[in-house]
Scaffold this motif. Sequence first.
Motif, PDB file in Angstrom:
ATOM      1  N   GLN A 146       0.823  -1.206   0.000  1.00 43.13           N
ATOM      2  CA  GLN A 146       0.000   0.000   0.000  1.00 43.13           C
ATOM      3  C   GLN A 146       0.862   1.262   0.000  1.00 43.13           C
ATOM      4  OE1 GLN A 146      -2.652  -0.962   3.422  1.00 43.13           O
ATOM      5  NE2 GLN A 146      -4.316  -0.351   2.045  1.00 43.13           N
ATOM      6  N   ALA A 147       1.923   1.243   0.793  1.00 46.62           N
ATOM      7  CA  ALA A 147       2.798   2.412   0.874  1.00 46.62           C
ATOM      8  C   ALA A 147       3.529   2.666  -0.441  1.00 46.62           C
ATOM      9  CB  ALA A 147       3.804   2.227   2.008  1.00 46.62           C
ATOM     10  N   ASN A 148       3.560   1.650  -1.286  1.00 48.62           N
ATOM     11  CA  ASN A 148       4.327   1.737  -2.532  1.00 48.62           C
ATOM     12  C   ASN A 148       3.432   1.749  -3.775  1.00 48.62           C
ATOM     13  OD1 ASN A 148       6.904   1.911  -3.673  1.00 48.62           O
ATOM     14  ND2 ASN A 148       6.920  -0.263  -4.168  1.00 48.62           N
ATOM     15  N   LEU A 149       2.130   1.910  -3.589  1.00 51.08           N
ATOM     16  CA  LEU A 149       1.193   1.794  -4.706  1.00 51.08           C
ATOM     17  C   LEU A 149       1.469   2.769  -5.850  1.00 51.08           C
ATOM     18  CD1 LEU A 149      -2.308   0.968  -3.174  1.00 51.08           C
ATOM     19  CD2 LEU A 149      -0.931  -0.423  -4.725  1.00 51.08           C
ATOM     20  N   PRO A 150       1.830   4.035  -5.605  1.00 53.93           N
ATOM     21  CA  PRO A 150       2.105   4.919  -6.747  1.00 53.93           C
ATOM     22  C   PRO A 150       3.200   4.385  -7.654  1.00 53.93           C
ATOM     23  CG  PRO A 150       1.825   6.208  -4.749  1.00 53.93           C
ATOM     24  CD  PRO A 150       1.874   4.771  -4.320  1.00 53.93           C
ATOM     25  N   ALA A 151       4.288   3.877  -7.057  1.00 57.94           N
ATOM     26  CA  ALA A 151       5.378   3.322  -7.868  1.00 57.94           C
ATOM     27  C   ALA A 151       4.933   2.052  -8.574  1.00 57.94           C
ATOM     28  CB  ALA A 151       6.598   3.056  -7.001  1.00 57.94           C
ATOM     29  N   ILE A 152       4.126   1.235  -7.909  1.00 63.70           N
ATOM     30  CA  ILE A 152       3.644  -0.008  -8.515  1.00 63.70           C
ATOM     31  C   ILE A 152       2.771   0.293  -9.725  1.00 63.70           C
ATOM     32  CG2 ILE A 152       2.147  -2.012  -8.147  1.00 63.70           C
ATOM     33  CD1 ILE A 152       3.144  -2.065  -5.247  1.00 63.70           C
ATOM     34  N   LYS A 153       1.878   1.284  -9.600  1.00 63.10           N
ATOM     35  CA  LYS A 153       1.010   1.632 -10.726  1.00 63.10           C
ATOM     36  C   LYS A 153       1.818   2.178 -11.891  1.00 63.10           C
ATOM     37  CE  LYS A 153      -3.075   2.564  -7.860  1.00 63.10           C
ATOM     38  NZ  LYS A 153      -4.023   3.596  -7.353  1.00 63.10           N
ATOM     39  N   THR A 154       2.839   2.979 -11.602  1.00 60.56           N
ATOM     40  CA  THR A 154       3.703   3.498 -12.662  1.00 60.56           C
ATOM     41  C   THR A 154       4.443   2.358 -13.349  1.00 60.56           C
ATOM     42  OG1 THR A 154       4.000   5.585 -11.481  1.00 60.56           O
ATOM     43  CG2 THR A 154       5.621   5.050 -13.180  1.00 60.56           C
ATOM     44  N   PHE A 155       4.945   1.424 -12.548  1.00 62.26           N
ATOM     45  CA  PHE A 155       5.653   0.280 -13.118  1.00 62.26           C
ATOM     46  C   PHE A 155       4.740  -0.538 -14.018  1.00 62.26           C
ATOM     47  CE2 PHE A 155       6.486  -4.303 -12.765  1.00 62.26           C
ATOM     48  CZ  PHE A 155       7.692  -4.362 -13.425  1.00 62.26           C
ATOM     49  N   ARG A 156       3.515  -0.791 -13.566  1.00 62.17           N
ATOM     50  CA  ARG A 156       2.572  -1.571 -14.376  1.00 62.17           C
ATOM     51  C   ARG A 156       2.289  -0.871 -15.707  1.00 62.17           C
ATOM     52  NH1 ARG A 156      -1.390  -5.177 -12.509  1.00 62.17           N
ATOM     53  NH2 ARG A 156      -0.812  -6.312 -10.612  1.00 62.17           N
ATOM     54  N   THR A 157       2.133   0.435 -15.679  1.00 63.69           N
ATOM     55  CA  THR A 157       1.891   1.192 -16.913  1.00 63.69           C
ATOM     56  C   THR A 157       3.064   1.077 -17.866  1.00 63.69           C
ATOM     57  OG1 THR A 157       0.470   2.771 -15.742  1.00 63.69           O
ATOM     58  CG2 THR A 157       1.389   3.476 -17.862  1.00 63.69           C
ATOM     59  N   ASN A 158       4.283   1.240 -17.330  1.00 61.75           N
ATOM     60  CA  ASN A 158       5.475   1.126 -18.163  1.00 61.75           C
ATOM     61  C   ASN A 158       5.658  -0.290 -18.705  1.00 61.75           C
ATOM     62  OD1 ASN A 158       6.065   3.806 -17.777  1.00 61.75           O
ATOM     63  ND2 ASN A 158       7.554   3.450 -16.156  1.00 61.75           N
ATOM     64  N   LEU A 159       5.331  -1.280 -17.874  1.00 61.40           N
ATOM     65  CA  LEU A 159       5.446  -2.666 -18.301  1.00 61.40           C
ATOM     66  C   LEU A 159       4.499  -2.950 -19.455  1.00 61.40           C
ATOM     67  CD1 LEU A 159       6.606  -5.534 -17.851  1.00 61.40           C
ATOM     68  CD2 LEU A 159       4.752  -5.901 -16.206  1.00 61.40           C
ATOM     69  N   GLN A 160       3.254  -2.510 -19.332  1.00 61.68           N
ATOM     70  CA  GLN A 160       2.284  -2.723 -20.406  1.00 61.68           C
ATOM     71  C   GLN A 160       2.735  -2.041 -21.693  1.00 61.68           C
ATOM     72  OE1 GLN A 160      -1.704  -1.658 -19.364  1.00 61.68           O
ATOM     73  NE2 GLN A 160      -2.534  -2.039 -21.392  1.00 61.68           N
ATOM     74  N   SER A 161       3.262  -0.835 -21.569  1.00 64.23           N
ATOM     75  CA  SER A 161       3.751  -0.115 -22.738  1.00 64.23           C
ATOM     76  C   SER A 161       4.917  -0.858 -23.394  1.00 64.23           C
ATOM     77  CB  SER A 161       4.183   1.301 -22.339  1.00 64.23           C
ATOM     78  OG  SER A 161       4.776   1.975 -23.421  1.00 64.23           O
ATOM     79  N   SER A 162       5.837  -1.356 -22.576  1.00 68.20           N
ATOM     80  CA  SER A 162       7.003  -2.062 -23.112  1.00 68.20           C
ATOM     81  C   SER A 162       6.597  -3.332 -23.839  1.00 68.20           C
ATOM     82  CB  SER A 162       7.974  -2.398 -21.986  1.00 68.20           C
ATOM     83  OG  SER A 162       8.518  -1.237 -21.406  1.00 68.20           O
ATOM     84  N   VAL A 163       5.675  -4.099 -23.248  1.00 65.69           N
ATOM     85  CA  VAL A 163       5.224  -5.342 -23.891  1.00 65.69           C
ATOM     86  C   VAL A 163       4.528  -5.036 -25.198  1.00 65.69           C
ATOM     87  CG1 VAL A 163       3.680  -7.316 -23.658  1.00 65.69           C
ATOM     88  CG2 VAL A 163       5.088  -6.615 -21.719  1.00 65.69           C
ATOM     89  N   THR A 164       3.704  -3.997 -25.205  1.00 66.62           N
ATOM     90  CA  THR A 164       3.003  -3.603 -26.441  1.00 66.62           C
ATOM     91  C   THR A 164       3.999  -3.225 -27.529  1.00 66.62           C
ATOM     92  OG1 THR A 164       1.108  -2.815 -25.160  1.00 66.62           O
ATOM     93  CG2 THR A 164       1.322  -2.018 -27.417  1.00 66.62           C
ATOM     94  N   GLN A 165       5.017  -2.430 -27.167  1.00 65.83           N
ATOM     95  CA  GLN A 165       6.027  -2.035 -28.143  1.00 65.83           C
ATOM     96  C   GLN A 165       6.789  -3.251 -28.670  1.00 65.83           C
ATOM     97  OE1 GLN A 165       8.534   1.430 -27.135  1.00 65.83           O
ATOM     98  NE2 GLN A 165       7.186   1.734 -25.386  1.00 65.83           N
ATOM     99  N   ALA A 166       7.128  -4.190 -27.775  1.00 67.65           N
ATOM    100  CA  ALA A 166       7.874  -5.370 -28.196  1.00 67.65           C
ATOM    101  C   ALA A 166       7.064  -6.197 -29.196  1.00 67.65           C
ATOM    102  CB  ALA A 166       8.242  -6.211 -26.979  1.00 67.65           C
ATOM    103  N   PHE A 167       5.765  -6.366 -28.932  1.00 73.54           N
ATOM    104  CA  PHE A 167       4.927  -7.151 -29.859  1.00 73.54           C
ATOM    105  C   PHE A 167       4.762  -6.411 -31.191  1.00 73.54           C
ATOM    106  CE2 PHE A 167       3.778  -9.828 -26.280  1.00 73.54           C
ATOM    107  CZ  PHE A 167       3.664 -11.066 -26.899  1.00 73.54           C
ATOM    108  N   ASN A 168       4.716  -5.092 -31.154  1.00 69.16           N
ATOM    109  CA  ASN A 168       4.645  -4.329 -32.388  1.00 69.16           C
ATOM    110  C   ASN A 168       5.912  -4.518 -33.218  1.00 69.16           C
ATOM    111  OD1 ASN A 168       2.104  -3.298 -31.871  1.00 69.16           O
ATOM    112  ND2 ASN A 168       2.877  -1.437 -30.893  1.00 69.16           N
ATOM    113  N   VAL A 169       7.063  -4.566 -32.557  1.00 73.65           N
ATOM    114  CA  VAL A 169       8.322  -4.808 -33.260  1.00 73.65           C
ATOM    115  C   VAL A 169       8.314  -6.190 -33.909  1.00 73.65           C
ATOM    116  CG1 VAL A 169      10.805  -5.184 -32.953  1.00 73.65           C
ATOM    117  CG2 VAL A 169       9.682  -3.234 -31.872  1.00 73.65           C
ATOM    118  N   LEU A 170       7.820  -7.187 -33.156  1.00 70.00           N
ATOM    119  CA  LEU A 170       7.812  -8.559 -33.658  1.00 70.00           C
ATOM    120  C   LEU A 170       6.797  -8.734 -34.775  1.00 70.00           C
ATOM    121  CD1 LEU A 170       8.091 -10.493 -30.290  1.00 70.00           C
ATOM    122  CD2 LEU A 170       9.852 -10.211 -32.014  1.00 70.00           C
TER     123      LEU A 170
END
Length: 352
Positions: free
Chosen positions: A328-352
């Motif tokens: 709970q104390a770390n939720l802002p960083a966790i949400k940011t990480f999840r957003t970046n992770l989703q973006s990275s996976v999307t970009q990787a699949f677009n490359v492939l």
Amino acid sequence: MRSKSVVLRSAVAATAIVPMAFVAAYAASSHPTGGTSAASANAKRALPVIDAGYLYSQLYDMSANYVYRASGLDGPPQNPHSSANLPATVNGWQEFYQHWKEQMTSPAVMGSLAPYLSVRDHYFRVRFSPGGAGYFGITTMPYDSDVAEITIPGATCPGQRVLLASHPDSTPPAGGLVPQLIDQGKFQEAMQVLYSSNLGNGSAYDDTSGVTMGMAEFQALLHWWQANGTWPTRTLKIGLFDAEETGLNGSSFYASQLIPKGPQGQYVLVANMDQNGMEYPAYHWGTDHYLNNLTGGGVGPWYTNINASPLKPNPIYPAGSAAWKAIQANLPAIKTFRTNLQSSVTQAFNVL
């Protein structure tokens, strides 16, 4: 094959998670090590480029040469020349680890930053709980297991660590116990052990694919830093978590024994590379069929899953627990990480 992930997610939740976006583009290579092509492919690139030729060559090599990998039954890892070290065709655990460490520290593979990499082995002994997973009276493995890790120190924030981990799927006992029982004339016992063990141990699917993905990612990062004249900000580690199917596995040992208690050396991100592909149960290429779904109906297709620190309580992190309070104390960083992770996976699949 999930025993280690719960422990490591707990370790991550207890510390701050800093988002780290990494997109993998793929470049074919004719070089067995990938050293030359990986370096040139990463020159002045905005993002690291993975050498697919290196990844697939290692996947084939490590899967074909070290088929069975049974931890704690392949002689003492402190002495690879011991007579108790079984041939790689019988139990390739020691040889798999040696190959991995040689690859991860080779200048031909990892480039000019290789001399700055350090190798450490963290040995531990697997002991089964009473009435638990012991086999034919074996309650303690005769030899140590290992958590091996490669480290490159960070330039400006060395006290913050990022860990890329995988497991070699070193499941006892068949790799070493079966031939021992046969030598003792206990053929029926040997067959019982064989059929009750993980027959896919050491396969290309689980989890050599996760190991080689980590190797190729690490190589891409090192060559990217080399090509651009830079250095990692945080300390980066890549590790092998041993003895995945036992009560005391490598991830729980790492989380309980190897994470510093003080402010220095805290882990800001742990990424566990599990098997690549379609997860369990695997379905046939080009279809959405399992063995129980050959005529339609039944369950739907099983997609690769990506797990991150949770956004709400669950049975692993129940509401009110110390672990959930840390999350709970770390939720802002966790949400940011999840957003970046989703973006990275999307970009990787677009490359492939």
